[in-house]
Design an enzyme around this catalytic site. Sequence first.
Site, mmCIF file in Angstrom:
data_model
loop_
_atom_site.group_PDB
_atom_site.id
_atom_site.type_symbol
_atom_site.label_atom_id
_atom_site.label_comp_id
_atom_site.label_asym_id
_atom_site.label_seq_id
_atom_site.Cartn_x
_atom_site.Cartn_y
_atom_site.Cartn_z
ATOM 1 N N LYS A 108 0.845 -1.205 0.000
ATOM 2 C CA LYS A 108 0.000 0.000 0.000
ATOM 3 C C LYS A 108 0.879 1.254 0.000
ATOM 4 O O LYS A 108 2.069 1.183 0.326
ATOM 5 C CB LYS A 108 -0.910 -0.026 1.230
ATOM 6 C CG LYS A 108 -0.152 -0.034 2.551
ATOM 7 C CD LYS A 108 -1.033 -0.459 3.704
ATOM 8 C CE LYS A 108 -0.278 -0.380 5.004
ATOM 9 N NZ LYS A 108 -1.009 -1.022 6.110
ATOM 10 N N TYR B 159 15.532 30.997 5.649
ATOM 11 C CA TYR B 159 14.382 31.793 6.103
ATOM 12 C C TYR B 159 14.407 32.002 7.607
ATOM 13 O O TYR B 159 14.733 31.099 8.377
ATOM 14 C CB TYR B 159 13.076 31.079 5.746
ATOM 15 C CG TYR B 159 12.744 31.075 4.286
ATOM 16 C CD1 TYR B 159 12.488 32.268 3.603
ATOM 17 C CD2 TYR B 159 12.671 29.879 3.577
ATOM 18 C CE1 TYR B 159 12.160 32.259 2.244
ATOM 19 C CE2 TYR B 159 12.342 29.864 2.228
ATOM 20 C CZ TYR B 159 12.088 31.054 1.565
ATOM 21 O OH TYR B 159 11.771 31.037 0.244
ATOM 22 N N HIS C 31 -6.434 -7.342 13.194
ATOM 23 C CA HIS C 31 -5.230 -6.501 13.155
ATOM 24 C C HIS C 31 -4.835 -6.122 14.577
ATOM 25 O O HIS C 31 -5.696 -5.908 15.428
ATOM 26 C CB HIS C 31 -5.519 -5.244 12.321
ATOM 27 C CG HIS C 31 -4.283 -4.460 11.966
ATOM 28 N ND1 HIS C 31 -3.222 -5.004 11.271
ATOM 29 C CD2 HIS C 31 -3.947 -3.167 12.203
ATOM 30 C CE1 HIS C 31 -2.290 -4.066 11.105
ATOM 31 N NE2 HIS C 31 -2.691 -2.961 11.655
ATOM 32 N N CYS D 102 13.863 24.508 3.213
ATOM 33 C CA CYS D 102 12.984 25.226 2.286
ATOM 34 C C CYS D 102 12.181 24.212 1.460
ATOM 35 O O CYS D 102 12.338 23.009 1.621
ATOM 36 C CB CYS D 102 13.808 26.105 1.342
ATOM 37 S SG CYS D 102 15.006 27.174 2.172
ATOM 38 N N MET D 103 11.334 24.686 0.571
ATOM 39 C CA MET D 103 10.522 23.781 -0.241
ATOM 40 C C MET D 103 11.382 22.891 -1.135
ATOM 41 O O MET D 103 11.104 21.699 -1.297
ATOM 42 C CB MET D 103 9.541 24.587 -1.108
ATOM 43 C CG MET D 103 8.585 23.703 -1.897
ATOM 44 S SD MET D 103 7.498 24.628 -2.981
ATOM 45 C CE MET D 103 6.374 25.366 -1.810
ATOM 46 N N ASP D 104 12.465 23.459 -1.707
ATOM 47 C CA ASP D 104 13.238 22.745 -2.727
ATOM 48 C C ASP D 104 14.716 22.590 -2.380
ATOM 49 O O ASP D 104 15.458 21.980 -3.151
ATOM 50 C CB ASP D 104 13.145 23.491 -4.061
ATOM 51 C CG ASP D 104 11.729 23.945 -4.338
ATOM 52 O OD1 ASP D 104 10.852 23.065 -4.409
ATOM 53 O OD2 ASP D 104 11.498 25.163 -4.448
ATOM 54 N N ARG E 270 1.254 -10.798 7.685
ATOM 55 C CA ARG E 270 1.094 -9.642 6.803
ATOM 56 C C ARG E 270 2.148 -8.562 7.099
ATOM 57 O O ARG E 270 1.821 -7.498 7.623
ATOM 58 C CB ARG E 270 -0.305 -9.033 6.965
ATOM 59 C CG ARG E 270 -1.477 -10.000 6.731
ATOM 60 C CD ARG E 270 -2.785 -9.224 6.587
ATOM 61 N NE ARG E 270 -3.022 -8.311 7.696
ATOM 62 C CZ ARG E 270 -3.753 -8.610 8.778
ATOM 63 N NH1 ARG E 270 -4.332 -9.777 8.895
ATOM 64 N NH2 ARG E 270 -3.905 -7.714 9.733
ATOM 65 N N ARG F 112 -10.693 0.055 14.448
ATOM 66 C CA ARG F 112 -10.618 0.791 13.181
ATOM 67 C C ARG F 112 -11.641 0.268 12.186
ATOM 68 O O ARG F 112 -12.532 0.989 11.764
ATOM 69 C CB ARG F 112 -9.191 0.683 12.632
ATOM 70 C CG ARG F 112 -8.933 1.500 11.387
ATOM 71 C CD ARG F 112 -7.468 1.538 11.036
ATOM 72 N NE ARG F 112 -6.907 0.241 10.658
ATOM 73 C CZ ARG F 112 -5.642 0.053 10.297
ATOM 74 N NH1 ARG F 112 -4.801 1.074 10.272
ATOM 75 N NH2 ARG F 112 -5.193 -1.142 9.970
HETATM 76 C C1 LIG Z 1 -0.316 -1.890 6.794
HETATM 77 C C2 LIG Z 1 -0.915 -3.140 7.305
HETATM 78 C C3 LIG Z 1 -0.103 -4.228 7.645
HETATM 79 C C4 LIG Z 1 1.418 -4.151 7.677
HETATM 80 O O1 LIG Z 1 1.806 -3.534 8.894
HETATM 81 P P1 LIG Z 1 3.363 -3.313 9.273
HETATM 82 O O2 LIG Z 1 3.312 -2.718 10.620
HETATM 83 O O3 LIG Z 1 3.916 -2.366 8.256
HETATM 84 O O4 LIG Z 1 4.017 -4.647 9.222
HETATM 85 C C5 LIG Z 1 -0.741 -5.416 7.984
HETATM 86 N N1 LIG Z 1 -2.097 -5.501 8.019
HETATM 87 C C6 LIG Z 1 -2.898 -4.458 7.735
HETATM 88 C C7 LIG Z 1 -4.365 -4.608 7.806
HETATM 89 C C8 LIG Z 1 -2.336 -3.235 7.384
HETATM 90 O O5 LIG Z 1 -3.122 -2.199 7.113
#
Ligand SMILES: *Cc1c(COP(=O)(O)O)cnc(C)c1O
Length: 383
Positions: free
Chosen positions: A43, A270, A170, A323-325, A226, A141
């Site tokens: 992601k 700045y 999770h 700065c920005m750049d 995961r 969540r």
């Molecule tokens: C992002 C995410 C993960 C991975 O988490 P890490 O802390 O980066 O290992 C696993 N499961 C879900 C649902 C997530 O959103």
Amino acid sequence: MRATVAAIHLSNLRHNLREIRSHLDAECAAAGRKPPAVCVAVKADAYGHGAGAVARVAVEEGITHLGVATVDEGAELRDAGIAVPILLYGPPASFEYEKLVQYQLSPFVASIEYGRSLSLVAQRLDMAVAVHLKVDTGMGRYGCTPEAAPEIARQLSALPRLVLAGTATHFPLSDGPDNGATEQQWQSLQQVAQKIRAAGVDPGLVHAANSGAIVAHPHTWGDMVRPGISVYGYYPSTEQERPIELKPVMELGSRLSFVKRVPKGATVSYGMTWTAPRETVIGTVPAGYADGINRGLSSRGEVLVHEAATGRAHRVPIVGRVCMDQFMVDLGPESQARVEDRVVLFGPDPAGPSAEDIAVTLGTIPYEVTCWVSRRVPRVFRD
Ligand SMILES: *Cc1c(COP(=O)(O)O)cnc(C)c1O
């Protein structure tokens, strides 16, 4: 191509995937159980690293599942030729359901209504959709309650063109001291899976473990883990033991664009917030907050400068406001640095800062530091 680039060390990515795999295999062999499958989170453009390239390497390394947050992210991977199951971790808007099914993404589902809508879309498109029941065991969540989960699973599994491929939760506390919360959450998910089985329904892959739990809670690995941040070479927090050797994958680098000697009392950037305490040499780096160099690093961060003239590499402080750049560094009175000498903002070289060092300085997590690196910074893939 500009001087400021994010080198993506795919060899380090492969290394991390293999280290995580062998950590899982070794623990499971010792415990006499089947090692889990691995679903790599790609992601947010693979935490800023480039989702297409990361996904390709992950699949080459035998990874069987990928995770995204949005339908668009999943669709991009499909368009790039990725064929493995792609889990959709976040709930999309209803106007995205058709695209989700068309692109054969596997969403986390937490209600029978959502499942019913997906089933209708799948029937209309003459396709099928694999879903994972998402149970909220304490993250607060997204997910159904553990009490409601078995009945939702039963109803989902009965819907036309819908397959229950997994049951998941999770962990919010797996990467530090947790007073047994992670263990309780895992027990709760196990009970849900048992009740689903008792009703004659297959819960599919039972999974929960993020990077924190891969490191610290082996018996929550279930059928699949995961990982996200660990694949990119960082631990999720500084409060865990570090049994797996991880190598940062991203190296954010640039080259000095301007070098000048200034007298004591000269001010930089700045607000004139920094004043030279002595005669010194100031270098300008062509990267700024629009590239993901957080402005909070003003007079607080450090970079690694490679002096071509001497062959030396040394850390020098960022001085004045980012700065920005562009931003400036104090190269020191003895500096032999010249324009186009290499500067490393963060990366795998232990001589220079890591994304974790920057996170600690700014009171955040390495995830945010790599995600900050903006689209203006070209990703250069090294293998
Ligand atoms: C992002 C995410 C993960 C991975 O988490 P890490 O802390 O980066 O290992 C696993 N499961 C879900 C649902 C997530 O959103």
